[in-house]
Design an enzyme around this catalytic site. Structure first.
Site, PDB file in Angstrom:
ATOM      1  N   TYR A 241     -16.398   1.199  -6.158  1.00 39.05           N
ATOM      2  CA  TYR A 241     -15.598  -0.012  -5.573  1.00 39.05           C
ATOM      3  C   TYR A 241     -14.971  -0.818  -6.602  1.00 39.05           C
ATOM      4  O   TYR A 241     -15.860  -1.448  -7.397  1.00 39.05           O
ATOM      5  CB  TYR A 241     -16.398  -0.633  -4.253  1.00 39.05           C
TER       6      TYR A 241
ATOM      7  N   GLU B 272     -12.504  -3.614  -5.830  1.00 36.65           N
ATOM      8  CA  GLU B 272     -11.443  -4.510  -5.445  1.00 36.65           C
ATOM      9  C   GLU B 272     -10.922  -5.561  -6.422  1.00 36.65           C
ATOM     10  O   GLU B 272     -11.919  -6.170  -7.056  1.00 36.65           O
ATOM     11  CB  GLU B 272     -11.868  -5.238  -4.138  1.00 36.65           C
TER      12      GLU B 272
ATOM     13  N   ASP C 153      13.899   2.887  -5.497  1.00 33.23           N
ATOM     14  CA  ASP C 153      12.834   3.575  -5.180  1.00 33.23           C
ATOM     15  C   ASP C 153      13.132   5.157  -5.739  1.00 33.23           C
ATOM     16  O   ASP C 153      13.972   5.927  -5.298  1.00 33.23           O
ATOM     17  CB  ASP C 153      12.829   3.738  -3.481  1.00 33.23           C
TER      18      ASP C 153
ATOM     19  N   THR D 227       6.441   7.264  -6.153  1.00 28.31           N
ATOM     20  CA  THR D 227       5.330   7.989  -6.005  1.00 28.31           C
ATOM     21  C   THR D 227       4.901   8.560  -7.324  1.00 28.31           C
ATOM     22  O   THR D 227       6.068   8.575  -8.246  1.00 28.31           O
ATOM     23  CB  THR D 227       5.690   9.297  -4.986  1.00 28.31           C
TER      24      THR D 227
ATOM     25  N   LYS E 101       5.584  13.585  -7.247  1.00 23.30           N
ATOM     26  CA  LYS E 101       6.798  14.462  -7.078  1.00 23.30           C
ATOM     27  C   LYS E 101       7.157  15.139  -8.557  1.00 23.30           C
ATOM     28  O   LYS E 101       6.451  15.690  -9.106  1.00 23.30           O
ATOM     29  CB  LYS E 101       7.825  13.897  -6.202  1.00 23.30           C
TER      30      LYS E 101
ATOM     31  N   ARG F  41      -1.136  12.857  -5.726  1.00 19.11           N
ATOM     32  CA  ARG F  41      -0.595  11.814  -4.482  1.00 19.11           C
ATOM     33  C   ARG F  41      -0.876  10.445  -5.080  1.00 19.11           C
ATOM     34  O   ARG F  41      -2.098  10.021  -5.003  1.00 19.11           O
ATOM     35  CB  ARG F  41      -1.236  12.218  -3.388  1.00 19.11           C
TER      36      ARG F  41
END
Ligand SMILES: *Cc1c(COP(=O)(O)O)cnc(C)c1O
Length: 423
Positions: free
Chosen positions: A55, A57, A202, A229, A232, A238
């Protein structure tokens, strides 16, 4: 095939079978969906690493949990490499995918009720650019610009400017998932400055092409923010990412929107995989790969043009082609997708600009070359693939011919195995 997933095989045969099935499917079929690719073994090792246990955060140096020596190192590496690769001053590498990256960008830069001017969805824009089915349209107002000429792909910059002057958008959004030409980024910047809007690109589909300098970088034209992203053309895990060219106030607001605004703990294994991917994308071999993506798309374009198949935008300047198979060949997009699947070629049906047919059975198919280029396809083999596609559509009712074509696809796949490493 080498022995993979040995532990899963022993402990969970059901999942093992699905994994082996997918390995086989990816090896035997020709993947032409332009948003897909094959990642390296190194990227998959990072994804499968112990960092999934942690974790973290917060951001490097300012976390809400202890034990961050190595997560901080990995996230800093990912940020530094992303900034170097794309010429940005700031990056947030935590967005879980492209859609959440866009959400964070909207919430970071806008207040509810603000207006976004983006590409019309039927002209190549993306769902996350304010499609009526998405929740974000309850919060912000989305308005559209379009192509002026569907046969050349040229955007109607006069209409874009008039709409911007009238509607005073806070963001002018450039970017697409089904558009095959380059944008005149300077014109967006000019209009945005005139109306006081932030420019956001984008680049989800073309991030790899930009990293490899095969197409232009919107930052070079003065764009403020890029969302993307990483899976691609960039050929990473991903995931999503937000880059800011130089405005520190923007990244501060975007960082808050990502965490704690929209997400909890970052997926550190995924961030490590992004760092590995950015490292791979800095290699000269990656630039060559992206050049080859364009050459292969051009080679396929030539075949489609020779056979008089209409392409939206008149052809391609990037990695993808949107072909009007219904208008040119009398085959609907859905039928084309299905018969191409039968010979082992995966494409997706896609609406074309001003489509006369319905979205669930549109006029077009969209296909592209990033994945097959990763497999080592060059121009000649790409032409062959385009010919097989058109042959398949022509002989779609001839089972024997389709069997022969299926065999040709398999042979091409066998002679172009998916590699494990690109550096
Ligand atoms: C793919 C894509 C997205 C969404 O990315 P996901 O990872 O599927 O959420 C957003 N914008 C554009 C332009 C895309 O092509």
């Amino acid at each position: 095939m080498e022995k993979k997933y040995q532990r899963i095989e022993k402990e969970d045969s059901a999942v093992y079978e699905a994994l082996i099935g997918e390995e086989q499917r990816e090896a035997d079929g020709l993947e032409l969906i332009p948003s897909e690719n094959y990642v390296s073994q190194a990227v998959r090792e990072a994804l499968g690493s112990v960092l999934t246990n942690k974790y973290s955060e917060g951001y490097p140096g300012a976390r809400y949990y202890g034990g961050q020596e190595f997560t901080d190192a990995v996230e800093r590496l990912a940020i530094e490499r992303a900034c170097a690769l794309f010429g940005a001053k700031f990056a947030n590498v935590q967005p879980l995918s492209g859609a959440p990256a866009n959400l964070a960008m909207y919430f970071g830069l806008l207040t509810p009720g603000d207006t976004v001017l983006g590409m019309d969805l039927s002209h190549g824009g993306h769902l996350t650019h304010g499609h009526p089915v998405t929740e974000i349209t309850k919060v912000f107002k989305f308005i559209r610009y379009k192509m002026k000429n569907v046969e050349t792909g040229e955007i109607d910059y006069d209409e874009l400017r008039e709409t911007a002057l009238r509607e005073k958008p806070k963001i002018i959004l450039a970017g697409f998932s089904a558009y095959s030409r380059e944008l005149a980024y300077e014109k967006f910047v000019e209009i945005a400055r005139e109306v006081g809007a932030i420019t956001v690109a984008d680049m989800a589909h073309i991030a790899g092409l930009i990293a490899g300098k095969a197409v232009r970088n919107p930052f070079d034209a003065g764009f403020d923010v890029i969302t993307t992203t990483t899976h691609k053309t960039l050929r990473g895990p991903r995931g999503g990412m937000i880059l800011v060219r130089e405005n520190e106030a923007f990244i501060k607001k975007i960082n808050k929107a990502v965490f704690p605004g929209l997400q909890g703990g970052p997926h550190m294994n995924n961030i490590a995989a992004k760092a590995v991917c950015f490292h791979e994308a800095q290699e000269p071999s990656f630039a060559q790969y992206t050049q080859q993506i364009l050459k292969n798309a051009k080679a396929m374009e030539t075949v489609f043009r020779e056979k008089n198949v209409r392409m939206i935008g008149g052809g391609t300047s990037n990695h993808l082609i949107l072909a009007d198979v219904f208008g040119s060949l009398g085959v609907s997009g859905k039928e084309a997708q299905t018969v191409l699947d039968e010979v082992g070629i995966t494409v997706n049906m896609n609406a074309i600009a001003d489509d006369v047919r319905k979205p669930l059975d549109p006029s077009g198919i969209r296909f592209g070359t990033p994945a097959m280029t990763t497999r080592g396809f060059k121009e000649e083999a790409s032409k062959k693939v385009a010919e097989i596609m058109l042959d398949t559509l022509k002989h779609r009712h001839n089972e024997n011919r389709k069997k022969e074509l299926r065999k040709e696809v398999q042979d091409l796949c066998r002679s172009h195995p998916v590699p494990d490493s690109f550096v």
